[in-house]
Design a protein around this motif. Structure first.
Motif, PDB file in Angstrom:
ATOM      1  N   ASN A  37       2.474 -16.038   6.673  1.00 16.64           N
ATOM      2  CA  ASN A  37       2.449 -14.600   6.957  1.00 16.64           C
ATOM      3  C   ASN A  37       1.154 -14.138   7.616  1.00 16.64           C
ATOM      4  N   ARG A  38       0.512 -15.057   8.326  1.00 18.21           N
ATOM      5  CA  ARG A  38      -0.713 -14.738   9.071  1.00 18.21           C
ATOM      6  C   ARG A  38      -1.790 -14.100   8.200  1.00 18.21           C
ATOM      7  N   ILE A  39      -1.912 -14.581   6.992  1.00 13.95           N
ATOM      8  CA  ILE A  39      -2.848 -13.997   6.031  1.00 13.95           C
ATOM      9  C   ILE A  39      -4.299 -14.155   6.492  1.00 13.95           C
ATOM     10  N   ILE A  40      -4.644 -15.314   7.023  1.00 12.95           N
ATOM     11  CA  ILE A  40      -6.025 -15.528   7.476  1.00 12.95           C
ATOM     12  C   ILE A  40      -6.331 -14.617   8.655  1.00 12.95           C
ATOM     13  N   LEU A  41      -5.406 -14.533   9.602  1.00 11.93           N
ATOM     14  CA  LEU A  41      -5.591 -13.649  10.757  1.00 11.93           C
ATOM     15  C   LEU A  41      -5.743 -12.198  10.314  1.00 11.93           C
ATOM     16  N   TYR A  83      -2.183  -4.001  14.207  1.00  8.54           N
ATOM     17  CA  TYR A  83      -1.052  -4.414  13.370  1.00  8.54           C
ATOM     18  C   TYR A  83       0.224  -4.525  14.194  1.00  8.54           C
ATOM     19  N   PHE A  84       0.496  -3.502  14.993  1.00  8.61           N
ATOM     20  CA  PHE A  84       1.740  -3.502  15.759  1.00  8.61           C
ATOM     21  C   PHE A  84       1.734  -4.531  16.889  1.00  8.61           C
ATOM     22  N   ILE A  85       0.586  -4.947  17.345  1.00 10.36           N
ATOM     23  CA  ILE A  85       0.515  -5.977  18.390  1.00 10.36           C
ATOM     24  C   ILE A  85       0.563  -7.379  17.794  1.00 10.36           C
ATOM     25  N   PHE A  86      -0.243  -7.645  16.757  1.00  8.19           N
ATOM     26  CA  PHE A  86      -0.409  -9.004  16.250  1.00  8.19           C
ATOM     27  C   PHE A  86       0.470  -9.369  15.060  1.00  8.19           C
ATOM     28  N   PHE A  87       0.921  -8.392  14.306  1.00  8.84           N
ATOM     29  CA  PHE A  87       1.613  -8.717  13.063  1.00  8.84           C
ATOM     30  C   PHE A  87       3.065  -8.256  13.016  1.00  8.84           C
ATOM     31  N   TYR A  88       3.334  -7.033  13.411  1.00  6.86           N
ATOM     32  CA  TYR A  88       4.670  -6.466  13.282  1.00  6.86           C
ATOM     33  C   TYR A  88       5.754  -7.310  13.952  1.00  6.86           C
ATOM     34  N   PRO A  89       5.572  -7.756  15.191  1.00  6.10           N
ATOM     35  CA  PRO A  89       6.632  -8.575  15.800  1.00  6.10           C
ATOM     36  C   PRO A  89       6.894  -9.868  15.021  1.00  6.10           C
ATOM     37  N   PHE A  90       5.854 -10.484  14.508  1.00  5.07           N
ATOM     38  CA  PHE A  90       5.997 -11.707  13.722  1.00  5.07           C
ATOM     39  C   PHE A  90       6.724 -11.421  12.410  1.00  5.07           C
ATOM     40  N   TYR A  91       6.365 -10.331  11.743  1.00  2.00           N
ATOM     41  CA  TYR A  91       6.971  -9.998  10.461  1.00  2.00           C
ATOM     42  C   TYR A  91       8.433  -9.585  10.617  1.00  2.00           C
ATOM     43  N   ARG A  92       8.794  -9.008  11.737  1.00  2.00           N
ATOM     44  CA  ARG A  92      10.170  -8.529  11.951  1.00  2.00           C
ATOM     45  C   ARG A  92      11.096  -9.595  12.550  1.00  2.00           C
ATOM     46  N   GLU A  93      10.611 -10.812  12.739  1.00  2.00           N
ATOM     47  CA  GLU A  93      11.440 -11.860  13.334  1.00  2.00           C
ATOM     48  C   GLU A  93      12.736 -12.091  12.575  1.00  2.00           C
ATOM     49  N   ASN A  94      12.687 -12.028  11.246  1.00  2.00           N
ATOM     50  CA  ASN A  94      13.883 -12.271  10.446  1.00  2.00           C
ATOM     51  C   ASN A  94      14.644 -10.985  10.114  1.00  2.00           C
ATOM     52  N   THR A  96      13.590  -8.277   8.470  1.00  2.98           N
ATOM     53  CA  THR A  96      12.991  -7.473   7.402  1.00  2.98           C
ATOM     54  C   THR A  96      11.534  -7.877   7.215  1.00  2.98           C
ATOM     55  N   ILE A  97      10.805  -6.997   6.601  1.00  2.67           N
ATOM     56  CA  ILE A  97       9.412  -7.296   6.262  1.00  2.67           C
ATOM     57  C   ILE A  97       9.347  -7.475   4.756  1.00  2.67           C
ATOM     58  N   SER A  98       9.015  -8.696   4.316  1.00  3.30           N
ATOM     59  CA  SER A  98       8.959  -8.981   2.883  1.00  3.30           C
ATOM     60  C   SER A  98       7.691  -8.389   2.280  1.00  3.30           C
ATOM     61  N   SER A  99       7.664  -8.322   0.963  1.00  5.60           N
ATOM     62  CA  SER A  99       6.475  -7.796   0.288  1.00  5.60           C
ATOM     63  C   SER A  99       5.274  -8.721   0.503  1.00  5.60           C
ATOM     64  N   PHE A 100       5.521 -10.017   0.645  1.00  9.66           N
ATOM     65  CA  PHE A 100       4.419 -10.950   0.920  1.00  9.66           C
ATOM     66  C   PHE A 100       3.820 -10.686   2.303  1.00  9.66           C
ATOM     67  N   GLU A 101       4.678 -10.405   3.267  1.00  8.38           N
ATOM     68  CA  GLU A 101       4.198 -10.106   4.621  1.00  8.38           C
ATOM     69  C   GLU A 101       3.408  -8.803   4.633  1.00  8.38           C
ATOM     70  N   ALA A 102       3.955  -7.792   3.983  1.00  6.20           N
ATOM     71  CA  ALA A 102       3.282  -6.493   3.940  1.00  6.20           C
ATOM     72  C   ALA A 102       1.931  -6.605   3.234  1.00  6.20           C
TER      73      ALA A 102
END
Length: 126
Positions: A37-41, A83-94, A96-102
């Motif tokens: 979930n790109r936690i380090i990034l 967030y919307f550039i680097f994370f949102y597209p990755f999190y929405r691939e499946n 939904t956005i899981s609580s771990f991703e959020a």
């Protein structure tokens, strides 16, 4: 570099490091995927943006004291854009956005925001 900026950066690094450690520990204890979930990034981006926002506020505190709060809010807007550039597209691939991703993004965001707010208040009171 100014002593105040270096102090802010070191304290933020310590706080974000502890937060990251606790976050990783909690993920480990609940047997969740740790470094997904790109936690380090998320931690790195929030750390860098927090320092950039603080440096901007520090440099502009004398000339633009009246609008420093708006500049701070602009920094928060910058974090949302990141967030919307680097994370949102990755999190929405499946779909939904899981609580771990959020949580991967929100934990460092909230810690940095609170730390920045506290230091902005100190900066304005000087």
């Amino acid at each position: 570099m100014n002593k105040s900026i270096i102090s802010f950066s070191i304290k933020l690094l310590l706080i974000i490091g502890v937060t990251f450690g606790v976050h990783i520990l909690i993920l480990f204890l609940i047997s969740a995927p740790i470094f997904e979930n790109r936690i380090i990034l998320a931690y790195v981006v929030n750390f860098i943006l927090a320092i950039a926002i603080y440096i901007t506020l520090y440099k502009l505190k004398i000339k633009y004291l009246d609008i420093l709060g708006f500049i701070f809010m602009g920094g928060s807007l910058l974090k949302f854009v990141a967030y919307f550039i680097f994370f949102y597209p990755f999190y929405r691939e499946n779909g939904t956005i899981s609580s771990f991703e959020a949580t991967s993004f929100l934990a460092p965001y909230i810690v940095c925001l609170i730390f920045e707010t506290f230091h902005l208040i100190k900066l304005l009171n000087k």
